[in-house]
Design a protein around this motif. Structure first.
Motif, mmCIF file in Angstrom:
data_model
loop_
_atom_site.group_PDB
_atom_site.id
_atom_site.type_symbol
_atom_site.label_atom_id
_atom_site.label_comp_id
_atom_site.label_asym_id
_atom_site.label_seq_id
_atom_site.Cartn_x
_atom_site.Cartn_y
_atom_site.Cartn_z
ATOM 1 N N LEU A 198 46.398 37.043 41.653
ATOM 2 C CA LEU A 198 45.276 37.738 41.004
ATOM 3 C C LEU A 198 44.268 36.733 40.437
ATOM 4 C CD1 LEU A 198 46.692 40.820 39.067
ATOM 5 C CD2 LEU A 198 45.086 40.792 40.966
ATOM 6 N N ALA A 199 44.800 35.667 39.851
ATOM 7 C CA ALA A 199 43.909 34.637 39.297
ATOM 8 C C ALA A 199 43.092 33.994 40.412
ATOM 9 C CB ALA A 199 44.742 33.583 38.566
ATOM 10 N N LEU A 200 43.749 33.754 41.542
ATOM 11 C CA LEU A 200 43.036 33.154 42.677
ATOM 12 C C LEU A 200 41.960 34.102 43.202
ATOM 13 C CD1 LEU A 200 42.813 30.796 44.684
ATOM 14 C CD2 LEU A 200 44.546 31.909 46.089
ATOM 15 N N MET A 201 42.268 35.381 43.236
ATOM 16 C CA MET A 201 41.279 36.378 43.709
ATOM 17 C C MET A 201 40.035 36.356 42.836
ATOM 18 S SD MET A 201 41.638 38.125 46.441
ATOM 19 C CE MET A 201 40.843 39.716 46.353
ATOM 20 N N HIS A 202 40.237 36.214 41.528
ATOM 21 C CA HIS A 202 39.086 36.205 40.627
ATOM 22 C C HIS A 202 38.305 34.897 40.737
ATOM 23 C CE1 HIS A 202 41.300 39.484 38.365
ATOM 24 N NE2 HIS A 202 40.147 40.016 38.732
ATOM 25 N N LYS B 255 37.766 34.679 48.748
ATOM 26 C CA LYS B 255 38.067 34.392 50.163
ATOM 27 C C LYS B 255 39.430 33.701 50.300
ATOM 28 C CE LYS B 255 35.898 32.316 54.236
ATOM 29 N NZ LYS B 255 36.091 33.464 55.129
ATOM 30 N N LYS B 256 39.648 32.717 49.435
ATOM 31 C CA LYS B 256 40.940 32.024 49.463
ATOM 32 C C LYS B 256 42.074 32.978 49.077
ATOM 33 C CE LYS B 256 39.712 27.204 48.679
ATOM 34 N NZ LYS B 256 39.627 26.126 47.684
ATOM 35 N N GLY B 257 41.791 33.835 48.121
ATOM 36 C CA GLY B 257 42.785 34.803 47.684
ATOM 37 C C GLY B 257 43.188 35.749 48.802
ATOM 38 N N VAL C 148 42.585 45.450 53.402
ATOM 39 C CA VAL C 148 41.294 45.836 52.807
ATOM 40 C C VAL C 148 41.537 46.775 51.617
ATOM 41 C CG1 VAL C 148 39.191 47.193 53.204
ATOM 42 C CG2 VAL C 148 39.890 45.482 54.861
ATOM 43 N N ALA C 149 42.496 47.700 51.785
ATOM 44 C CA ALA C 149 42.817 48.618 50.678
ATOM 45 C C ALA C 149 43.318 47.839 49.463
ATOM 46 C CB ALA C 149 43.870 49.632 51.132
ATOM 47 N N VAL C 150 44.125 46.828 49.715
ATOM 48 C CA VAL C 150 44.654 46.026 48.598
ATOM 49 C C VAL C 150 43.538 45.192 47.964
ATOM 50 C CG1 VAL C 150 46.307 44.238 47.938
ATOM 51 C CG2 VAL C 150 46.948 45.948 49.631
ATOM 52 N N PHE C 151 42.717 44.561 48.803
ATOM 53 C CA PHE C 151 41.621 43.733 48.267
ATOM 54 C C PHE C 151 40.668 44.579 47.428
ATOM 55 C CE2 PHE C 151 42.049 41.084 52.383
ATOM 56 C CZ PHE C 151 43.129 40.414 51.845
ATOM 57 N N THR C 152 40.379 45.778 47.937
ATOM 58 C CA THR C 152 39.430 46.644 47.238
ATOM 59 C C THR C 152 39.967 47.056 45.870
ATOM 60 O OG1 THR C 152 38.798 47.487 49.405
ATOM 61 C CG2 THR C 152 38.017 48.719 47.504
ATOM 62 N N ALA C 153 41.290 47.254 45.815
ATOM 63 C CA ALA C 153 41.885 47.719 44.560
ATOM 64 C C ALA C 153 42.264 46.566 43.632
ATOM 65 C CB ALA C 153 43.123 48.565 44.869
ATOM 66 N N ALA C 154 42.045 45.318 44.088
ATOM 67 C CA ALA C 154 42.531 44.154 43.327
ATOM 68 C C ALA C 154 41.946 44.095 41.917
ATOM 69 C CB ALA C 154 42.212 42.873 44.080
ATOM 70 N N ARG D 60 39.581 38.094 59.921
ATOM 71 C CA ARG D 60 38.208 38.372 60.375
ATOM 72 C C ARG D 60 37.924 39.882 60.307
ATOM 73 N NH1 ARG D 60 38.453 34.938 64.341
ATOM 74 N NH2 ARG D 60 38.982 36.453 65.936
ATOM 75 N N LEU D 61 38.900 40.665 60.749
ATOM 76 C CA LEU D 61 38.739 42.127 60.683
ATOM 77 C C LEU D 61 38.524 42.582 59.234
ATOM 78 C CD1 LEU D 61 41.460 43.462 63.152
ATOM 79 C CD2 LEU D 61 39.033 43.959 63.254
ATOM 80 N N CYS D 62 39.312 41.982 58.335
ATOM 81 C CA CYS D 62 39.185 42.333 56.907
ATOM 82 C C CYS D 62 37.782 42.013 56.400
ATOM 83 C CB CYS D 62 40.208 41.572 56.075
ATOM 84 S SG CYS D 62 41.888 42.137 56.302
ATOM 85 N N GLU D 63 37.296 40.821 56.750
ATOM 86 C CA GLU D 63 35.960 40.416 56.285
ATOM 87 C C GLU D 63 34.912 41.413 56.777
ATOM 88 O OE1 GLU D 63 35.310 37.955 54.313
ATOM 89 O OE2 GLU D 63 37.249 36.954 54.275
#
Lengths: 195, 297
Positions: free
Chosen positions: A7-11, A15-17, A55-61, B41-44
């Protein structure tokens, strides 16, 4: 990497997260999605579904509060649900009229199955998995790649630096060994049921 | 039906019940670096798409707000107009009654210009005439678009609670009907401000679902109600319905007043081929959203 670290990396660097999460849970998500979709979907569809999960996880992060449980369980549940949604979509596209339960084995017992049979089936599944793991490498990997990931002997050989013929030969022997061990447990593989 | 993936849903955080899959994935990882790259890439791409859609939704909400705001003042304007007419009529009546012996003039001749239809050479400049012309044309073309949608539907598609009709472009093209659609879109683009035209064409009437374009019949029928800021610019359109059975579509439209309008050169006459990609760009149509038949490389 722990959940908090991710979570810290995501913030800090989203992209790296994102890449880190794919590295850490990509194989798990792929296996879950594959388990639901392999009967009806292409490899592209499966990868598309895997990306939907992330994508669902990233969006909800941003709204995560890890007090509810681990990230792994969250991602696993998202993967399972997304895979079932994808299965419905693909079935609609292919004009499949069957139900999910008919095409993809789930934890739910069929109507005819008694609770005892359900438990028995679960135990058999567990026993089969133990036997596969006991085969030793590279046979375990060959069997899993061949029967779960549905890879060809050529693909497996490439991944394991073996010839396709050697993969095929080892696969035959491994299956023979599995059969012997199941029979020793009292399982009649011809009937497909425990005796 | 898609299920919600709310992180606050405690069910999502329950212990994963299929340990075997987890062990299996750990035992034999299936994804190589190339596969992970593809997934990343798909995610991006999907994340970017989401952001774009969010932006478009914001623009849509702003447009709707602008439109509804103008509608709020309609009763006031109507009341003011009624008051003005009443006062004017009363004034005329009073003048007539206070000047005995003077009779009002009676029209004895009808101007011949009234019966002349506008042609490509004559460009009416009165905004009222333009407005009524455009309204009339809009009405005709809306009906035509609906006829097109009714002629080529995959009938019975009821998606998301609306009546949608799939547009079979291949069939339309085969029958020579695409010009109906083309001139309809052209007129919308020429008539409305760009943001409203985008809303009308992209968000209101047409809907793309899984790569198939649909016309929302109910919303198309309501197009007549979309307000137009007639005073902002003047558009002259004539001969728009001049379509023969061949590949000829004649129409002419000139934007005159407002330099902000993105149609500096709208005169397209007697075209016997499709639009080129460059013309489409010049007309402000986004390449990703126009039908294929509008482009001829």
């Amino acid at each position: 990497m722990t959940d908090q670290e991710w979570l810290a990396l995501m913030h800090k660097d989203a992209k790296k997260g994102r890449r880190a999460l794919i590295e850490q849970y990509g194989n798990l998500v792929y296996a879950i999605v594959l388990n639901k979709l392999k009967a009806s979907a292409s490899r592209e569809d499966i990868e598309d579904c895997v990306s939907d999960v992330f994508v669902a996880v990233f969006t909800a992060a941003d709204s995560f509060s890890l007090g509810h449980g681990t990230l792994k369980t969250y991602i696993s549940t998202i993967a399972k649900r997304t895979a079932i949604d994808a299965w419905r979509k693909i079935s609609y596209r292919q004009n499949t009229t069957g139900y999910l339960e008919e095409a993809v084995p789930t934890e739910l017992p069929s109507e005819e199955e008694t609770p005892e049979e359900t438990v028995s089936r679960s135990l058999q599944k567990q026993r089969l998995w133990e036997i596969v793991r006991s085969l030793g490498e590279p046979d375990t990997t060959i069997v899993i790649r061949q029967y779960f990931y549905e890879q060809t002997a050529r693909e497996i050989g490439k991944a394991l630096s073996m010839t396709a013929a050697a993969v095929q030969k080892r696969s035959v022997r491994a299956r023979q060994r599995i059969k012997e061990l199941l029979e020793a447990d009292g399982y009649d593989y011809r009937k497909g049921d425990a005796v | 039906m898609k299920r919600r993936m709310n992180p606050d849903d405690r069910n999502l955080w329950k212990e994963w019940d299929d340990r075997m899959i987890e062990e299996l994935a750990e035992c034999v990882p299936a994804l190589d670096d190339a596969a992970k790259d593809r997934i990343e890439r798909l995610c991006e791409e999907k994340m970017e798409l989401r952001e774009t859609m969010n932006t478009q939704n914001t623009i849509y909400a702003t447009n709707v707000e602008n439109i509804t705001r103008t509608q709020r003042y309609r009763p006031l304007i109507a009341a003011a107009a009624c008051l003005l007419l009443t006062v004017g009529a009363a004034g005329v009546f009073m003048m007539g009654t206070h000047r005995p012996g003077v009779t009002p003039p009676v029209a004895t001749d009808v101007p011949t210009e009234m019966t002349t239809e506008p042609t490509a050479e004559t460009q009416p400049n009165h905004s009222d005439t333009n407005g009524s012309d455009i309204r009339e044309a809009l009405h005709i073309l809306t009906e035509r678009a609906m006829m097109v949608s009714a002629d080529y539907p995959t009938k019975g598609e009821a998606l998301e609670g609306t009546s949608l009709y799939e547009v079979d472009f291949a069939q339309m093209e085969a029958d020579g009907s695409p010009y109906d659609y083309a001139s309809f879109e052209f007129l919308i683009r020429a008539t409305f401000t760009p943001d409203v035209a985008d809303w009308v064409l992209n968000d209101s009437i047409y809907k793309e679902i899984d790569g198939v374009l649909y016309i929302d019949e109910e919303k198309a029928a309501h197009l007549q109600g979309v307000p137009v800021n007639w005073s902002a610019f003047t558009v002259t359109i004539d001969a728009i319905t001049e379509m023969d059975t061949g590949n000829t579509c004649t129409f002419r439209a000139i934007a005159t007043d407002d330099p902000a309008i993105q149609f500096p050169d709208l005169t397209v006459e007697d075209r016997t081929d499709y639009y080129t990609a460059q013309q489409v760009d010049e007309l402000g149509w986004r390449l990703s959203e126009k039908p294929e038949y509008l482009v001829k490389e």
